[in-house]
Design a protein around this motif. Structure first.
Motif, short mmCIF file in Angstrom:
data_model
loop_
_atom_site.label_atom_id
_atom_site.label_comp_id
_atom_site.label_asym_id
_atom_site.label_seq_id
_atom_site.Cartn_x
_atom_site.Cartn_y
_atom_site.Cartn_z
N MET A 1 -8.43 -2.21 6.41
CA MET A 1 -7.40 -1.23 6.74
C MET A 1 -6.52 -0.98 5.51
N ASN A 2 -6.32 0.30 5.19
CA ASN A 2 -5.46 0.66 4.06
C ASN A 2 -4.24 1.43 4.57
N ILE A 3 -3.07 1.05 4.05
CA ILE A 3 -1.82 1.61 4.54
C ILE A 3 -1.00 2.16 3.38
N ILE A 4 -0.35 3.29 3.61
CA ILE A 4 0.63 3.78 2.64
C ILE A 4 2.01 3.64 3.27
N LEU A 5 2.96 3.07 2.54
CA LEU A 5 4.35 3.05 2.99
C LEU A 5 5.10 4.07 2.15
N ILE A 6 5.71 5.05 2.82
CA ILE A 6 6.48 6.08 2.10
C ILE A 6 7.94 6.00 2.50
N GLY A 7 8.82 6.14 1.54
CA GLY A 7 10.25 6.18 1.84
C GLY A 7 11.01 6.16 0.54
N PRO A 8 12.28 6.55 0.59
CA PRO A 8 13.10 6.57 -0.63
C PRO A 8 13.34 5.16 -1.16
N PRO A 9 13.86 5.04 -2.38
CA PRO A 9 14.16 3.71 -2.91
C PRO A 9 15.14 2.98 -2.00
N GLY A 10 14.85 1.73 -1.69
CA GLY A 10 15.75 0.96 -0.83
C GLY A 10 15.39 1.07 0.64
N GLY B 1 -7.56 -5.34 2.89
CA GLY B 1 -6.94 -4.03 2.98
C GLY B 1 -5.79 -3.93 1.99
N ALA B 2 -5.46 -2.70 1.61
CA ALA B 2 -4.39 -2.50 0.63
C ALA B 2 -3.16 -1.87 1.30
N ILE B 3 -2.00 -2.30 0.82
CA ILE B 3 -0.75 -1.64 1.20
C ILE B 3 -0.26 -0.93 -0.04
#
Ligand code: AMP
Length: 214
Positions: free
Chosen positions: A1-10, A79-81
């Motif tokens: 399973m590969n996941i992308i985490l998106i969000g602003p710094p912090g 899997g990669a994050i």
């Protein structure tokens, strides 16, 4: 399973990525960490990107795509994050192609939603263990024993050079201008999911776990 985490710094991408590594044996691929490592080891590329990073701007797509490409080769079955990558549409397209070429794909894209005002407080007080990378905060998450890492017992800590109010403004601007279009990109692919990044760390982790179980 590969996941992308998106969000602003912090937003808490690094913190949640570390938990997924500890709990699921996944591999965290943070281009920010890779670039900082290159800077510290004084490689030619590290020296080239240092100034751009200090200013809070994005380094070139070519450099970060190259870094990710290399890491994907040694990923094996884990899997990669993806933490802090992709940050532009060109990087997102490149990642799709790189994974496709390896018979793999992105399974979950998780947006960590946070209020801008909270980011200033979060970012300006954060520090991490120089040995294991555990992330702390002066007021909201201090070490249990002053000056000693809860995780590994090290007494060495680091603060990021770009965790200043000025660099944070530039990093936020880069996020809204260059990275937030990715939310539309992944939404259009039917891949975007979101969590409340303002919640307590454990609650965010539970929300992410629930999304991954779907
Ligand atoms: P981060 O640790 O993810 O906040 O990244 C720290 C800095 O490294 C950013 O402000 C950028 O200068 C650079 N950086 C990290 N990841 C990327 C990326 N995917 N694309 C361009 N620049 C990046």
């Amino acid at each position: 399973m590969n996941i992308i985490l998106i969000g602003p710094p912090g937003a808490g991408k690094g913190t949640q990525a570390r938990r997924l590594v500890a709990e699921r044996g996944m591999v965290q691929l943070s281009t920010g960490d890779m670039l900082r490592a290159a800077k510290e080891s004084g490689t030619e590329m590290g020296q080239r990107v240092a100034e751009v990073m200090a200013q809070g701007a994005l380094v070139t797509d070519e450099i970060v795509i190259g870094l990710i490409d290399e890491k994907l080769d040694s990923l094996g079955d884990a899997g990669a994050i993806f933490d802090g990558f992709p940050r532009t549409l060109a990087q997102a397209d490149a990642l799709d192609a790189l994974l496709r070429g390896r018979g793999s794909r992105i399974d979950h894209v998780i947006e960590m939603r946070v209020d801008d005002e909270a980011l200033v407080t979060r970012v300006s007080g954060r520090f991490s263990c120089a040995s294991c990378g555990e992330v702390y905060h002066d007021t909201t998450r201090p070490t249990a024993r002053p000056g000693v890492c809860d995780s590994c017992g090290s007494t060495e800590f680091t603060r990021r050079a770009d965790d200043t109010a000025e660099a944070l403004r530039a990093r936020l601007m880069a996020y809204y201008k260059q990275t937030s279009p990715l939310l539309g990109y992944y939404h259009a692919k039917g891949a975007l999911q979101g969590v409340d990044g303002m919640a307590e760390m454990d609650a965010v982790a539970a929300e992410i776990a629930a999304l991954l179980a779907r």
